[in-house]
Design a protein around this motif. Structure first.
Motif, short mmCIF file in Angstrom:
data_model
loop_
_atom_site.label_atom_id
_atom_site.label_comp_id
_atom_site.label_asym_id
_atom_site.label_seq_id
_atom_site.Cartn_x
_atom_site.Cartn_y
_atom_site.Cartn_z
N GLU A 18 -15.46 30.75 46.47
CA GLU A 18 -15.30 30.45 45.04
C GLU A 18 -14.53 29.15 44.82
N ILE A 19 -13.51 28.90 45.62
CA ILE A 19 -12.76 27.65 45.49
C ILE A 19 -13.65 26.47 45.90
N GLY A 20 -14.50 26.69 46.92
CA GLY A 20 -15.44 25.64 47.30
C GLY A 20 -16.41 25.32 46.16
N LEU A 21 -16.89 26.37 45.47
CA LEU A 21 -17.77 26.15 44.32
C LEU A 21 -17.02 25.46 43.18
N LEU A 22 -15.73 25.79 43.01
CA LEU A 22 -14.92 25.13 41.99
C LEU A 22 -14.77 23.64 42.29
N LEU A 23 -14.58 23.32 43.57
CA LEU A 23 -14.51 21.91 43.99
C LEU A 23 -15.82 21.19 43.70
N LEU A 24 -16.95 21.84 44.03
CA LEU A 24 -18.25 21.23 43.81
C LEU A 24 -18.49 21.01 42.31
N LEU A 25 -18.16 22.02 41.50
CA LEU A 25 -18.35 21.91 40.06
C LEU A 25 -17.49 20.78 39.49
N SER A 26 -16.27 20.66 39.98
CA SER A 26 -15.37 19.61 39.50
C SER A 26 -15.90 18.22 39.87
N LEU A 27 -16.47 18.10 41.07
CA LEU A 27 -17.07 16.83 41.48
C LEU A 27 -18.24 16.48 40.58
N ILE A 28 -19.09 17.46 40.29
CA ILE A 28 -20.26 17.22 39.44
C ILE A 28 -19.82 16.81 38.04
N TRP A 29 -18.90 17.58 37.46
CA TRP A 29 -18.47 17.27 36.09
C TRP A 29 -17.60 16.02 36.03
N GLY A 30 -16.91 15.71 37.14
CA GLY A 30 -16.15 14.46 37.18
C GLY A 30 -17.06 13.25 37.08
N VAL A 237 -29.88 17.47 34.59
CA VAL A 237 -30.29 18.27 35.75
C VAL A 237 -29.08 18.71 36.58
N ILE A 238 -28.22 17.75 36.92
CA ILE A 238 -27.11 18.03 37.84
C ILE A 238 -25.87 18.51 37.10
N CYS A 239 -25.44 17.72 36.09
CA CYS A 239 -24.17 18.00 35.42
C CYS A 239 -24.27 19.12 34.39
N THR A 240 -25.48 19.55 34.06
CA THR A 240 -25.62 20.61 33.06
C THR A 240 -26.34 21.83 33.66
N ALA A 241 -27.61 21.71 34.02
CA ALA A 241 -28.36 22.88 34.49
C ALA A 241 -27.74 23.47 35.76
N PHE A 242 -27.62 22.66 36.79
CA PHE A 242 -27.07 23.15 38.06
C PHE A 242 -25.62 23.57 37.89
N ALA A 243 -24.85 22.77 37.16
CA ALA A 243 -23.42 23.06 37.00
C ALA A 243 -23.18 24.35 36.23
N MET A 244 -24.00 24.65 35.23
CA MET A 244 -23.78 25.84 34.41
C MET A 244 -23.99 27.13 35.20
N VAL A 245 -24.89 27.13 36.16
CA VAL A 245 -25.08 28.32 36.98
C VAL A 245 -23.80 28.60 37.78
N ILE A 246 -23.21 27.55 38.35
CA ILE A 246 -21.95 27.71 39.08
C ILE A 246 -20.85 28.16 38.13
N TYR A 247 -20.81 27.55 36.95
CA TYR A 247 -19.75 27.81 35.98
C TYR A 247 -19.72 29.28 35.55
N PHE A 248 -20.87 29.86 35.21
CA PHE A 248 -20.89 31.24 34.75
C PHE A 248 -20.58 32.21 35.90
N ARG A 249 -20.87 31.82 37.11
CA ARG A 249 -20.45 32.63 38.26
C ARG A 249 -18.92 32.62 38.37
N LEU A 250 -18.31 31.44 38.22
CA LEU A 250 -16.86 31.34 38.37
C LEU A 250 -16.11 32.07 37.26
N ILE A 251 -16.68 32.16 36.07
CA ILE A 251 -16.05 32.94 35.01
C ILE A 251 -15.89 34.39 35.47
N ARG A 252 -16.93 34.91 36.15
CA ARG A 252 -16.88 36.29 36.64
C ARG A 252 -15.89 36.45 37.78
N THR A 253 -15.85 35.48 38.70
CA THR A 253 -15.09 35.66 39.93
C THR A 253 -13.64 35.19 39.82
#
Length: 312
Positions: A18-30, A237-253
């Motif tokens: 989950e922290i790895g996904l948080l890092l990836l999401l932060s890189l994408i949104w950065g 594609v990257i900063c919205t579609a792909f990122a949102m799937v990760i984001y809603f997973r992280l809300i749960r976890t």
């Protein structure tokens, strides 16, 4: 014996993922701050956001259906999706895009690193949120903000109060939206992340398409250059579609505070990407700031020992 070993290592492995996904999401949104800056001179904010969320919505719906998921039919779920789409995408994307037309992306990154502070205040005031607020989490939030300040440096803060104060307020309002969105989004924990992302993004598109048509009349604008179009497609594609799937997973976890802690990393990655892509100066203070940011994220996301205490 093997089952017991598996049960003791599983939580640590899951947290690392989950922290790895948080890092990836932060890189994408950065990277989104840079992409917005590329597009905003020739594509106005509402039009940019409308294109971004519409492309993302179509892509997410196609992926959801390819995975065998059907979108919900209940009107109450779609009403909740509309609120989520407004808080997570339509309103903050527009506010940030408009803000970056008047202030630097660095200052926007600093101001947009504040969602965990808003989440903390909201949680303390309402008692809502899956995770309890401990002293360690408060220290983590403070460390993260200190890391952002050190990473971005005094130059970014020198613009506060002198450059487009309305734009600064707009970006802060976007941060408030980002704080409210994961708290609201917890109600979708029973849905697959791809379904929640597709539903919320579809509602964001339904909100932004008429808004862009009325406010900016995109069909009357001069054709944007290829670089701006590419930036918007990457945002979609990257900063919205792909990122949102990760984001809603992280809300749960990780919960609302853990999910929004990535805003610190987002600001840090914005500096790192500026150094790598734009040749911006990298200083030791930037490195020190990144260490503080990482320490803050660990403090916010790491579960407390008493949370895993056996019951009985």
């Amino acid at each position: 014996m093997s089952t017991q070993a598996q049960s003791t290592t599983s939580p640590q492995t899951t947290l690392a993922l989950e922290i790895g996904l948080l890092l990836l999401l932060s890189l994408i949104w950065g990277s989104s701050f840079t992409l917005i800056k590329i597009a905003i001179p020739t594509i106005p904010p509402a039009t940019m956001v409308a294109a971004r969320v519409t492309i993302a919505a179509v892509l997410l719906i196609l992926i959801a259906r390819a995975q065998g998921h059907a979108l919900p039919a209940q009107g109450s779920v779609w009403a909740a999706f509309f609120v989520q789409g407004l808080l997570q995408s339509a309103l903050p994307f527009t506010l940030i895009s408009w803000g970056e037309a008047h202030i630097t992306s660095g200052l926007a990154g600093v101001l947009n690193a504040t969602p965990p502070m808003f989440v903390l205040v909201i949680t303390l005031m309402t008692g809502r949120g899956r995770q309890s607020v401990s002293g360690r989490k408060i220290i983590g939030v403070a460390l993260g903000l200190a890391g952002v300040a050190v990473t971005m440096g005094a130059d970014a803060f020198s613009e506060i109060g002198t450059t487009a104060p309305l734009a600064q307020i707009a970006v802060l309002c976007a941060s408030l939206c980002y704080a409210l969105a994961p708290i609201w989004g917890q109600r979708f924990s029973g849905l697959p992340a791809i379904v929640t992302a597709a539903g919320a993004m579809s509602c964001a598109a339904m909100l932004m398409l008429p808004a862009a048509a009325v406010i900016e009349r995109p069909w009357a604008l001069a054709p944007p250059p290829a670089q701006a179009i590419t930036a918007v497609v990457a945002l979609a594609v990257i900063c919205t579609a792909f990122a949102m799937v990760i984001y809603f997973r992280l809300i749960r976890t990780l919960g609302p505070l853990g999910a929004t802690s990535g805003s610190y990393l987002r600001a840090g990655f914005a500096v790192a990407l500026g150094t790598a892509w734009l040749g911006e100066h990298f200083s030791w203070s930037s490195l020190a700031g990144m260490v503080l940011i990482l320490a803050g994220v660990v403090a916010v996301t790491m579960p407390a020992r008493h949370d895993q205490k056996p019951r009985g």
